[in-house]
Design an enzyme around this catalytic site. Structure first.
Site, mmCIF file in Angstrom:
data_model
loop_
_atom_site.group_PDB
_atom_site.id
_atom_site.type_symbol
_atom_site.label_atom_id
_atom_site.label_comp_id
_atom_site.label_asym_id
_atom_site.label_seq_id
_atom_site.Cartn_x
_atom_site.Cartn_y
_atom_site.Cartn_z
ATOM 1 N N SER A 9 -80.342 -27.543 -80.722
ATOM 2 C CA SER A 9 -79.700 -26.529 -79.891
ATOM 3 C C SER A 9 -79.355 -27.148 -78.536
ATOM 4 O O SER A 9 -79.023 -28.334 -78.447
ATOM 5 C CB SER A 9 -80.625 -25.315 -79.750
ATOM 6 O OG SER A 9 -80.006 -24.302 -78.979
ATOM 7 N N SER A 10 -79.454 -26.386 -77.471
ATOM 8 C CA SER A 10 -79.116 -26.867 -76.132
ATOM 9 C C SER A 10 -79.601 -25.857 -75.104
ATOM 10 O O SER A 10 -79.698 -24.648 -75.395
ATOM 11 C CB SER A 10 -77.597 -27.032 -75.999
ATOM 12 O OG SER A 10 -77.223 -27.221 -74.642
ATOM 13 N N TYR A 58 -69.459 -22.763 -76.576
ATOM 14 C CA TYR A 58 -70.521 -23.708 -76.927
ATOM 15 C C TYR A 58 -71.901 -23.069 -76.776
ATOM 16 O O TYR A 58 -72.747 -23.171 -77.673
ATOM 17 C CB TYR A 58 -70.416 -24.953 -76.053
ATOM 18 C CG TYR A 58 -71.492 -25.978 -76.323
ATOM 19 C CD1 TYR A 58 -71.474 -26.735 -77.491
ATOM 20 C CD2 TYR A 58 -72.533 -26.193 -75.417
ATOM 21 C CE1 TYR A 58 -72.465 -27.679 -77.748
ATOM 22 C CE2 TYR A 58 -73.518 -27.133 -75.663
ATOM 23 C CZ TYR A 58 -73.480 -27.871 -76.832
ATOM 24 O OH TYR A 58 -74.476 -28.797 -77.084
ATOM 25 N N LYS A 79 -74.927 -22.265 -79.713
ATOM 26 C CA LYS A 79 -76.317 -22.698 -79.649
ATOM 27 C C LYS A 79 -77.271 -21.505 -79.663
ATOM 28 O O LYS A 79 -78.382 -21.591 -80.212
ATOM 29 C CB LYS A 79 -76.549 -23.579 -78.423
ATOM 30 C CG LYS A 79 -75.793 -24.904 -78.494
ATOM 31 C CD LYS A 79 -76.085 -25.652 -79.798
ATOM 32 C CE LYS A 79 -75.424 -27.001 -79.884
ATOM 33 N NZ LYS A 79 -75.718 -27.709 -81.139
ATOM 34 N N VAL A 102 -78.328 -35.433 -71.742
ATOM 35 C CA VAL A 102 -78.839 -36.602 -72.458
ATOM 36 C C VAL A 102 -77.844 -37.737 -72.265
ATOM 37 O O VAL A 102 -76.631 -37.527 -72.299
ATOM 38 C CB VAL A 102 -79.015 -36.299 -73.964
ATOM 39 C CG1 VAL A 102 -79.528 -37.532 -74.708
ATOM 40 C CG2 VAL A 102 -79.962 -35.124 -74.172
#
Length: 284
Positions: free
Chosen positions: A157-158, A171, A175, A203
């Site tokens: 996920s995020s 987006y 998620k 990241v």
């Protein structure tokens, strides 16, 4: 009964990792390989074939595992069927019944846009890859999951599902959807496997670096208030898109959390969103 080699707790298990030719997916594949898992490395674009081939060859040699790669668009029923059939053929030499022990739903795309500029095509494509793809894959894999709760499904996920970042209506929505499906699958598949999600923040790598200057400026305050993002001496080289004095996660750090959730010691964790984002988001 403990594994014959505690250093390789996933020995002979079969793991499918989507979007695994580069970035977080490749790091997850390597982490699982180091634990003894055999791999199916999935990717979508033909331009990633060489990367996937090189990764599979290297992991097979370095970790003495079986690693195969397959180009398949998991956002379509045909692509998912191709992936499952390929996995069957790759495991055909094993005498035991075909079984998918681990699924890592990592493949995903982001196409940021402010509300007035979002198009139907952007919405449909992002949801097809990020939401429909994992659903189709788990649906197709269900008959081949373990029957003793030893299986593992990890959905990537995020923090975007929780933070409301400007430009991420689509987006962030995908998620949030994968996190909702995580909870549902943890109940529906309880006799087969645990199902959890991991929600990274920034990241290292090209996906985060591709964000617009406006998005990076908007997220700067979040980064500066994230406990573990303050860089220290000895940290990895600073990503130039990160604010001065801060760092994002390395792909290995995210992969380490995923690898942990795939182990036997994580058998009592299911239906959770595990925060692997340095404290950017803290869920109860």
């Amino acid at each position: 009964m403990p594994p014959s080699n505690p250093a390789r707790p996933l020995e002979n298990k079969l793991a499918i990792v989507t979007g695994a030719s580069r970035g977080i997916g490749a790091a997850i594949a390597e982490n699982l390989a180091s634990r003894g898992a055999n791999l199916i490395i999935n990717y979508t674009s033909a331009s990633s074939t060489d990367l996937a081939n090189d990764l599979a060859s290297r992991l097979a040699q370095e970790y003495n595992i079986k690693a195969s790669h397959v180009q398949a668009d998991i956002g379509t029923p045909e692509g998912v069927q191709k992936l499952i059939e390929f996995a069957k053929q790759a495991a055909a030499s094993n005498s035991s019944k075909f079984q998918i022990d681990i699924i890592i739903n990592n493949a995903g795309i982001a196409d940021n846009a402010p509300l007035p500029q979002i198009t139907t095509a952007q919405f449909e494509n992002t949801y097809r890859v990020n939401v429909l793809g994992p659903l189709l894959l788990v649906q197709a894999a269900q008959p081949y999951l373990p029957q003793d709760r030893s299986g593992r499904i990890i959905n990537i996920s995020s923090v975007s599902s929780s933070c409301g970042f400007v430009g991420q209506s689509v987006y962030g929505g995908t998620k949030a959807a994968i996190e909702a499906m995580t909870r549902t699958w943890s109940r529906e598949l309880a006799e087969n496997c645990t199902v959890n999600a991991v929600n990274p923040g920034p990241v290292e790598g090209p996906m985060y670096a591709s964000n617009s200057p406006e998005f990076l400026e908007n997220i700067e305050g979040w980064i500066k208030h994230t406990p573990l993002m303050k860089s220290r001496e000895g940290d990895e080289p600073q990503d130039p898109v990160m604010p001065a004095g801060t760092r994002g996660a390395t792909t290995k750090e995210i992969a380490g959390v995923v690898g942990m959730l795939c182990g036997k010691d994580a058998k009592w964790i299911t239906g959770q969103v595990v925060c692997a984002n340095g404290g950017m988001v803290m869920l109860h």
